[in-house]
Motif scaffolding. Structure first.
Motif, mmCIF file in Angstrom:
data_model
loop_
_atom_site.group_PDB
_atom_site.id
_atom_site.type_symbol
_atom_site.label_atom_id
_atom_site.label_comp_id
_atom_site.label_asym_id
_atom_site.label_seq_id
_atom_site.Cartn_x
_atom_site.Cartn_y
_atom_site.Cartn_z
ATOM 1 N N ILE A 79 -76.217 77.083 -24.504
ATOM 2 C CA ILE A 79 -74.924 76.732 -23.913
ATOM 3 C C ILE A 79 -74.918 75.262 -23.506
ATOM 4 N N GLY A 80 -76.021 74.784 -22.956
ATOM 5 C CA GLY A 80 -76.120 73.379 -22.579
ATOM 6 C C GLY A 80 -75.979 72.454 -23.775
ATOM 7 N N VAL A 81 -76.579 72.836 -24.905
ATOM 8 C CA VAL A 81 -76.447 72.043 -26.130
ATOM 9 C C VAL A 81 -74.986 72.010 -26.566
ATOM 10 N N ASN A 82 -74.319 73.187 -26.508
ATOM 11 C CA ASN A 82 -72.899 73.241 -26.873
ATOM 12 C C ASN A 82 -72.064 72.330 -25.986
ATOM 13 N N ILE A 83 -72.315 72.358 -24.692
ATOM 14 C CA ILE A 83 -71.549 71.528 -23.756
ATOM 15 C C ILE A 83 -71.792 70.042 -24.037
ATOM 16 N N ASN A 84 -73.025 69.681 -24.354
ATOM 17 C CA ASN A 84 -73.318 68.277 -24.692
ATOM 18 C C ASN A 84 -72.562 67.845 -25.946
ATOM 19 N N GLN A 85 -72.516 68.710 -26.947
ATOM 20 C CA GLN A 85 -71.785 68.381 -28.173
ATOM 21 C C GLN A 85 -70.284 68.234 -27.889
ATOM 22 N N LEU A 86 -69.751 69.120 -27.047
ATOM 23 C CA LEU A 86 -68.331 69.038 -26.698
ATOM 24 C C LEU A 86 -68.033 67.763 -25.913
ATOM 25 N N ALA A 87 -68.942 67.379 -25.023
ATOM 26 C CA ALA A 87 -68.739 66.153 -24.247
ATOM 27 C C ALA A 87 -68.725 64.941 -25.172
ATOM 28 N N LYS A 88 -69.576 64.947 -26.186
ATOM 29 C CA LYS A 88 -69.592 63.840 -27.147
ATOM 30 C C LYS A 88 -68.268 63.781 -27.902
ATOM 31 N N LEU A 89 -67.781 64.935 -28.361
ATOM 32 C CA LEU A 89 -66.503 64.971 -29.062
ATOM 33 C C LEU A 89 -65.349 64.569 -28.142
ATOM 34 N N ASN A 91 -65.431 62.520 -25.665
ATOM 35 C CA ASN A 91 -65.467 61.071 -25.440
ATOM 36 C C ASN A 91 -65.229 60.268 -26.722
ATOM 37 N N THR A 92 -65.341 60.904 -27.887
ATOM 38 C CA THR A 92 -65.161 60.202 -29.153
ATOM 39 C C THR A 92 -63.681 59.952 -29.469
ATOM 40 N N TYR A 93 -62.849 60.957 -29.210
ATOM 41 C CA TYR A 93 -61.432 60.871 -29.588
ATOM 42 C C TYR A 93 -60.577 60.435 -28.409
ATOM 43 N N PRO A 94 -59.719 59.425 -28.606
ATOM 44 C CA PRO A 94 -58.869 58.957 -27.514
ATOM 45 C C PRO A 94 -57.589 59.788 -27.341
ATOM 46 N N GLU A 95 -57.214 60.601 -28.322
ATOM 47 C CA GLU A 95 -55.966 61.367 -28.238
ATOM 48 C C GLU A 95 -56.050 62.433 -27.145
ATOM 49 N N GLU A 96 -54.976 62.556 -26.398
ATOM 50 C CA GLU A 96 -54.938 63.514 -25.277
ATOM 51 C C GLU A 96 -55.024 64.956 -25.761
ATOM 52 N N GLN A 97 -54.411 65.280 -26.895
ATOM 53 C CA GLN A 97 -54.435 66.654 -27.400
ATOM 54 C C GLN A 97 -55.875 67.081 -27.745
ATOM 55 N N LYS A 98 -56.608 66.206 -28.403
ATOM 56 C CA LYS A 98 -57.992 66.534 -28.761
ATOM 57 C C LYS A 98 -58.859 66.625 -27.512
ATOM 58 N N LYS A 99 -58.626 65.725 -26.555
ATOM 59 C CA LYS A 99 -59.387 65.791 -25.295
ATOM 60 C C LYS A 99 -59.123 67.113 -24.583
ATOM 61 N N PHE A 101 -58.157 69.935 -25.951
ATOM 62 C CA PHE A 101 -58.775 71.003 -26.741
ATOM 63 C C PHE A 101 -60.262 71.131 -26.419
ATOM 64 N N TYR A 102 -60.974 70.007 -26.432
ATOM 65 C CA TYR A 102 -62.419 70.047 -26.170
ATOM 66 C C TYR A 102 -62.716 70.376 -24.704
ATOM 67 N N ALA A 103 -61.844 69.961 -23.820
ATOM 68 C CA ALA A 103 -62.021 70.308 -22.409
ATOM 69 C C ALA A 103 -61.878 71.810 -22.209
ATOM 70 N N LYS A 104 -60.906 72.421 -22.919
ATOM 71 C CA LYS A 104 -60.688 73.874 -22.810
ATOM 72 C C LYS A 104 -61.916 74.634 -23.322
ATOM 73 N N ILE A 105 -62.439 74.207 -24.462
ATOM 74 C CA ILE A 105 -63.635 74.863 -25.014
ATOM 75 C C ILE A 105 -64.824 74.658 -24.082
ATOM 76 N N GLY A 106 -64.951 73.449 -23.520
ATOM 77 C CA GLY A 106 -66.038 73.164 -22.584
ATOM 78 C C GLY A 106 -65.962 74.044 -21.343
ATOM 79 N N TYR A 107 -64.737 74.292 -20.867
ATOM 80 C CA TYR A 107 -64.564 75.161 -19.698
ATOM 81 C C TYR A 107 -64.977 76.595 -20.025
ATOM 82 N N GLN A 108 -64.659 77.068 -21.230
ATOM 83 C CA GLN A 108 -65.066 78.416 -21.645
ATOM 84 C C GLN A 108 -66.595 78.524 -21.700
ATOM 85 N N GLU A 109 -67.244 77.476 -22.179
ATOM 86 C CA GLU A 109 -68.717 77.453 -22.207
ATOM 87 C C GLU A 109 -69.280 77.468 -20.784
ATOM 88 N N TYR A 110 -68.623 76.725 -19.899
ATOM 89 C CA TYR A 110 -69.055 76.706 -18.494
ATOM 90 C C TYR A 110 -68.963 78.103 -17.889
#
Length: 134
Positions: A79-89, A91-99, A101-110
């Motif tokens: 789960i920690g590896v997944n969260i690290n990958q999501l954090a990288k994604l 921080n990679t994309y500046p678009e609010e929609q993608k941020k 999306f990845y924040a929602k997935i990160g919260y589910q992992e949390y």
């Protein structure tokens, strides 16, 4: 030089013979069964010199709990590896929609991580009660 034999004044120079009854012999045998790499001579020597004897006890009832802890550790690591990958994604994309999306997935992992940590704390409290009560 034989095993247990040392040089000089501290060496084991004198042989002592003794006899014990069956119950004392059984007691020494039980001590030997609980130690690592001890002989009857070394146990009797430790008793004579009033040295501590380390007895190792294996409690089979704890095996399942410890095995479950090992499994949970692996899951938490994944789960920690997944969260690290999501954090990288994130921080990679500046678009609010993608941020978002990845924040929602990160919260589910949390949330998955939270249940694993709760289970870990429950197991640790069981182990603490068992180990600290003795």
């Amino acid at each position: 030089m034989r095993k247990g034999q040392t040089k000089g004044e501290d060496g084991l120079q004198h042989l002592v013979w003794t006899r014990v009854n069956q119950s004392k012999y059984n007691e020494i045998e039980r001590l030997i069964a609980g130690t690592k790499n001890e002989t009857i001579s070394s146990i009797v020597r430790k008793i004579i010199y009033k040295n501590p004897i380390k007895v190792y006890i294996h409690d089979e009832s704890m095996d399942l709990l410890l095995e479950e802890l090992a499994v949970i550790r692996g899951e938490i690591k994944a789960i920690g590896v997944n969260i690290n990958q999501l954090a990288k994604l994130f921080n990679t994309y500046p678009e609010e929609q993608k941020k978002a999306f990845y924040a929602k997935i990160g919260y589910q992992e949390y949330l998955r991580l939270e249940s694993k940590i709760d289970r870990t704390l429950l197991i640790i409290s069981k182990l603490g009660k068992k180990w600290l009560s003795e």
